[in-house]
Design a protein around this motif. Structure first.
Motif, mmCIF file in Angstrom:
data_model
loop_
_atom_site.group_PDB
_atom_site.id
_atom_site.type_symbol
_atom_site.label_atom_id
_atom_site.label_comp_id
_atom_site.label_asym_id
_atom_site.label_seq_id
_atom_site.Cartn_x
_atom_site.Cartn_y
_atom_site.Cartn_z
ATOM 1 N N PHE A 101 0.807 -1.220 0.000
ATOM 2 C CA PHE A 101 0.000 0.000 0.000
ATOM 3 C C PHE A 101 0.835 1.262 0.000
ATOM 4 O O PHE A 101 0.311 2.356 -0.052
ATOM 5 C CB PHE A 101 -0.975 -0.004 1.177
ATOM 6 N N GLN A 102 2.175 1.126 0.068
ATOM 7 C CA GLN A 102 2.968 2.341 0.170
ATOM 8 C C GLN A 102 3.775 2.638 -1.084
ATOM 9 O O GLN A 102 4.333 3.710 -1.207
ATOM 10 C CB GLN A 102 3.920 2.237 1.364
ATOM 11 N N ARG A 216 10.867 -0.139 3.356
ATOM 12 C CA ARG A 216 9.661 -0.227 4.171
ATOM 13 C C ARG A 216 8.398 -0.151 3.321
ATOM 14 O O ARG A 216 7.347 -0.617 3.712
ATOM 15 C CB ARG A 216 9.673 0.940 5.159
ATOM 16 N N ASP A 217 8.505 0.483 2.151
ATOM 17 C CA ASP A 217 7.320 0.671 1.306
ATOM 18 C C ASP A 217 7.055 -0.484 0.360
ATOM 19 O O ASP A 217 6.093 -0.458 -0.402
ATOM 20 C CB ASP A 217 7.470 1.962 0.486
ATOM 21 N N PHE A 374 4.261 -6.345 5.018
ATOM 22 C CA PHE A 374 3.003 -6.477 4.301
ATOM 23 C C PHE A 374 3.205 -7.180 2.967
ATOM 24 O O PHE A 374 3.091 -6.582 1.916
ATOM 25 C CB PHE A 374 2.372 -5.112 4.094
ATOM 26 N N PRO B 48 -4.537 1.281 6.696
ATOM 27 C CA PRO B 48 -4.358 2.140 5.532
ATOM 28 C C PRO B 48 -5.586 2.063 4.625
ATOM 29 O O PRO B 48 -6.184 0.997 4.497
ATOM 30 C CB PRO B 48 -3.132 1.562 4.838
ATOM 31 N N ASP B 49 -5.951 3.192 4.040
ATOM 32 C CA ASP B 49 -7.106 3.181 3.137
ATOM 33 C C ASP B 49 -6.657 2.827 1.718
ATOM 34 O O ASP B 49 -5.527 2.409 1.502
ATOM 35 C CB ASP B 49 -7.818 4.531 3.179
ATOM 36 N N ALA B 50 -7.574 2.998 0.742
ATOM 37 C CA ALA B 50 -7.275 2.584 -0.629
ATOM 38 C C ALA B 50 -6.105 3.358 -1.214
ATOM 39 O O ALA B 50 -5.447 2.877 -2.140
ATOM 40 C CB ALA B 50 -8.512 2.756 -1.500
ATOM 41 N N ASN B 51 -5.829 4.564 -0.695
ATOM 42 C CA ASN B 51 -4.707 5.344 -1.210
ATOM 43 C C ASN B 51 -3.429 5.103 -0.430
ATOM 44 O O ASN B 51 -2.427 5.773 -0.652
ATOM 45 C CB ASN B 51 -5.042 6.836 -1.155
ATOM 46 N N GLY B 52 -3.474 4.177 0.542
ATOM 47 C CA GLY B 52 -2.285 3.893 1.329
ATOM 48 C C GLY B 52 -2.065 4.855 2.468
ATOM 49 O O GLY B 52 -1.022 4.838 3.097
ATOM 50 N N GLU B 77 6.293 8.380 10.432
ATOM 51 C CA GLU B 77 6.634 7.111 9.791
ATOM 52 C C GLU B 77 5.880 6.041 10.578
ATOM 53 O O GLU B 77 6.210 5.756 11.722
ATOM 54 C CB GLU B 77 8.144 6.884 9.874
#
Lengths: 428, 338
Positions: A101-102, A216-217, A374, B48-52, B77
């Protein structure tokens, strides 16, 4: 000898008749394979019944599936109580399932390109028929992939590559003075180049730079692929070295290898992952943040190489003693005899085992979800099931994960069977 | 000789570790980001939502602290932690603040050497049963099969409750909340027990929530709050008073909508001190005068955060209950700002 008046001589061949319907074609196949006897008939009918049950149960779920809503509640509104999957979760969150998600969404092309290039890079290794020059690309691929996925300046992977090339050249220069001396000078040269190159790439950090993405992303299936690919390809050479070391006559090397292998194999992978995540944080000086993915890669690689070492040791042990003696009688030294005579045969014997370990390892990468990374499973268990919109969607998400993993693992297994047929040299 | 070198190295390492631990505020400022530990995903509290983008009630605390210290609610962070990794992440310094629906208990506070800076949600263990069972009180659950997460305090609370009331039950051990949901719906257990907020969130995700009831008994105290490491009281004070500022802001009627207006000065000296137009509270914390104003503007006061993430208008639909202000019969009670 009486002579008949009626003379009949057939002048042309009769046309061939079709075999009786019961002795050929689909009917014969069905009779032979599905209904050859009473027991098999019953089994067939039972199987058909079960297949019907499964299909009739699952089909409406697939066909009524809802693909366009934005939450589970809306899905249920659309379905009005009818059976149907809520596949909207996949259409809305597919990017999170694949990339985490990141990862910045405008950069998705980078891991995708790296994924496509992976096939180009792996092809010449997997298929001997392809032109050997493609192997150059295979050698470059790790550096390209690193640059694509993590971003930053191109100089970093470039320095790493130059360092390795310099090290190899130095190694060749000193090879006549013995393997160990050459290897040692090679390593020194590599470290020297990396150290010097570090200044260069730090000074010019904007040269040919992609947007850097921190470890991390990373997430989603991409993380599973990164961990799986890197760890399998690293653990093969380490596994070979460990297997050879374990058979070595030199006691120190032998015992280091034995202890390493036995220790790692005696510990569950999940424990090693906890060590990577939790315990190392205590040992490192406060404030230093040793990349978590790197820690995990090191641990999984250690784990996998111990297993692969044992598989290869099995291959080495299966070779007849005569092969070793033949190599010696030709006057080859240790490195040559291993490279040219022993390992090609031993590795061929080990292929099924290596593939087995690789497939298992690839699936084990989902364990990182337990240490709060994740990956695909972590994405599903954590953020997506915890989103207010999708809390309660299970079958669709897990089904998607099953499909992804099945495709990869089945592909690996099919390739290995093909490879074994290609390498068939037995006298049969 | 060698021993002295080693001892010396150890001392230096120890000193530098101590120094690093003692100045979390400086570390955070130098880094420009707050490392905040959250859960890997809990409906309404952090996900986290759909946009992260991380959203949720616990996330709101992280953002408020970041806004107070760094002036930017997005300078966080988020470090996702599981129930197993959360305490080591905090103890090792990987995170500066843990806001992860963690129950404040004696041993965690004293033995694990953490400092709970307050309570942002008063929870308690409850029971959910299908309406068709016809049960109205947990004391009628004699002989029921109960889905329960293993290795948690809820397991122990359950055993205590049934023993005290002299009734029997059959536990069905499960690993996670996500696993419990389908098991309970398939009827593998009659009762599901976990924290009341979790029950509400679970029930909200059901296809027919009205077919299930949450029983009135709450059998344990679960005060959930953010925590920091022992040994840096200055940093602990910042986290504690940021949380208190959110709570006090609701009490005094300071919201993200009217804060700009109130920050120009009011007749209420308490609001003035909170928002920095009077007194030097920010300076005492080592921050500037407007720290609390920024913290409140990050996501609104406590009540606004509650309504937005877990309140009655969200799918989770929790009522304030114990989490109302003390003036309205709840337990939220911020010490005075003076």
């Amino acid at each position: 000898m009486s002579k008949s008046d009626i003379a009949f001589v057939r002048r042309e061949m009769l046309p061939e008749k079709a075999p009786p319907a019961t002795a050929a074609g689909p009917i014969k196949w069905v009779r032979d394979n599905l209904f050859p006897g009473p027991i098999n008939t019953v089994m067939t009918l039972l199987a058909i019944y079960f297949i019907y049950q499964i299909v009739s149960g699952a089909m409406p779920w697939f066909l009524n599936g809802v693909w366009t809503t934005s939450s589970l509640a809306e899905c249920r509104e659309v379905l009005q109580g009818a059976t149907g999957g809520c596949f909207s979760v996949l259409t809305e969150r597919w990017n999170q399932l694949l990339f985490g998600f990141q990862y910045p969404s405008e950069q998705y092309w980078r891991p995708t390109l790296a994924f496509v290039l992976l096939f180009v890079a792996v092809a010449p290794v997997l298929f001997v028929a392809l032109p050997r020059k493609l192997l150059i690309f295979t050698g470059l691929y790790p550096f390209i992939a690193f640059w694509l996925i993590w971003g930053g300046t191109l100089l970093v992977p470039l320095v790493a590559l130059i360092g390795l090339i310099v090290g190899y050249v130095v190694f060749l220069r000193f090879e006549t003075k013995g393997f160990a001396t050459a290897a040692l000078t090679g390593v020194v040269a590599v470290v020297l180049v990396w150290w010097l190159g570090g200044f260069v790439s730090a000074a010019a950090s904007e040269t040919l730079a992609l947007t850097p993405v921190p470890s991390r992303d990373m997430g989603g299936f991409m993380l599973n692929m990164i961990l799986g690919t890197v760890c399998v390809s690293l653990s093969l050479p380490f596994g070979i070295l460990l297997a050879l070391g374990r058979q070595s006559d030199m006691p120190i090397i032998k015992w280091i290898c034995v202890i390493f292998i036995e220790f790692i194999r005696g510990v569950p992978l999940i424990t090693l992952l906890f060590v990577a995540n939790v315990v190392l944080a205590y040992f490192l000086p406060p404030g230093s943040n040793f990349d978590l993915i790197l820690r995990v890669i090191i641990m999984i690689t250690m784990f996998a190489s111990a297993y692969i070492a044992e598989v290869i040791r099995g291959g080495l042990a299966a070779l007849p003693r005569g092969q070793y003696e033949a190599a010696d009688s030709l006057g080859l030294d240790y490195a040559q005899s291993m490279r040219l005579i022993i390992l090609p045969q031993a590795l061929k014997i080990s292929i099924p085992g290596i593939v087995n370990v690789s497939v298992g390892l690839f699936k084990d990468t989902t364990l990182v979800s337990v240490i709060s990374m994740f990956d695909l499973v972590g994405m599903i268990r954590g953020p997506i099931l915890a989103a207010t919109e999708w809390n309660g969607v299970y079958w669709e998400l897990w089904g998607f994960a099953v499909v992804l993993f099945f495709v990869v693992c089945y592909g690996i297994s099919q390739y290995s069977q093909w490879l074994e047929r290609q390498l068939q040299r037995d006298h049969r | 000789m060698k021993k002295t070198v080693i001892l010396g190295a150890l001392t230096i390492a120890g000193l530098s570790a101590g120094a690093a631990a003692a100045a979390t505020l400086d570390d955070v400022k130098a880094r420009g980001k707050l490392n905040c530990g959250v859960t890997t995903g809990l409906v309404g509290f952090a996900a986290p939502d759909a946009n992260g983008e991380w959203q949720g009630f616990d996330v709101g605390v992280c953002r408020a602290v970041a806004a107070a210290v760094l002036g930017d609610p997005t300078a966080v962070e988020f470090v996702p932690t599981t129930g197993k990794t959360r305490f080591t992440a905090l103890a090792s310094g990987e995170i500066d603040l843990l806001a992860r629906n963690t129950t404040w208990t004696f041993s965690r506070d004293v033995d694990l050497k953490f400092e709970f800076v307050g309570v942002n949600y008063y929870d308690g263990q409850g029971f959910m049963v299908p309406k068709s069972l016809g049960v109205t009180s947990a004391k009628e659950l004699d002989g029921a099969t109960v889905c329960i997460q293993t290795g948690t305090t809820t397991e122990l609370n359950l055993a205590d409750f049934f023993r005290v009331n002299n009734i029997s039950y059959e536990p069905v051990p499960i690993e996670t909340n996500a696993e419990a949901q389908p098991l309970y719906l398939e009827g593998a257990c009659d009762v599901y027990t976990t924290d009341a907020s979790g029950l509400a969130a679970t029930r909200a995700a059901f296809e027919n929530p009205s077919e299930h009831v949450i029983l009135p008994e709450i059998i344990s105290k679960e005060p959930l709050g953010p925590l920091v490491r022992h040994g840096d009281s200055e940093w602990g004070d910042i986290a504690r008073w940021t949380l208190n500022a959110l709570i006090a802001a609701e009490e005094y009627g300071v919201t993200s909508a009217n804060i700009a207006e109130l920050a120009n000065g009011t007749d209420n000296p308490e609001i003035n001190r909170l928002l920095g137009t009077e007194g030097t509270l920010g300076e005492m914390l080592g921050l500037d005068a407007e720290w609390a104003k920024r913290a409140i503007m990050a996501g609104g006061n406590y009540g606004e955060l509650f309504e937005k993430n877990i309140g009655e208008n969200t799918p989770i639909g929790l009522s304030r209950g114990l989490n109302a202000q003390w003036t309205e019969g709840g337990l939220l009670y911020s010490p005075p700002f003076r």
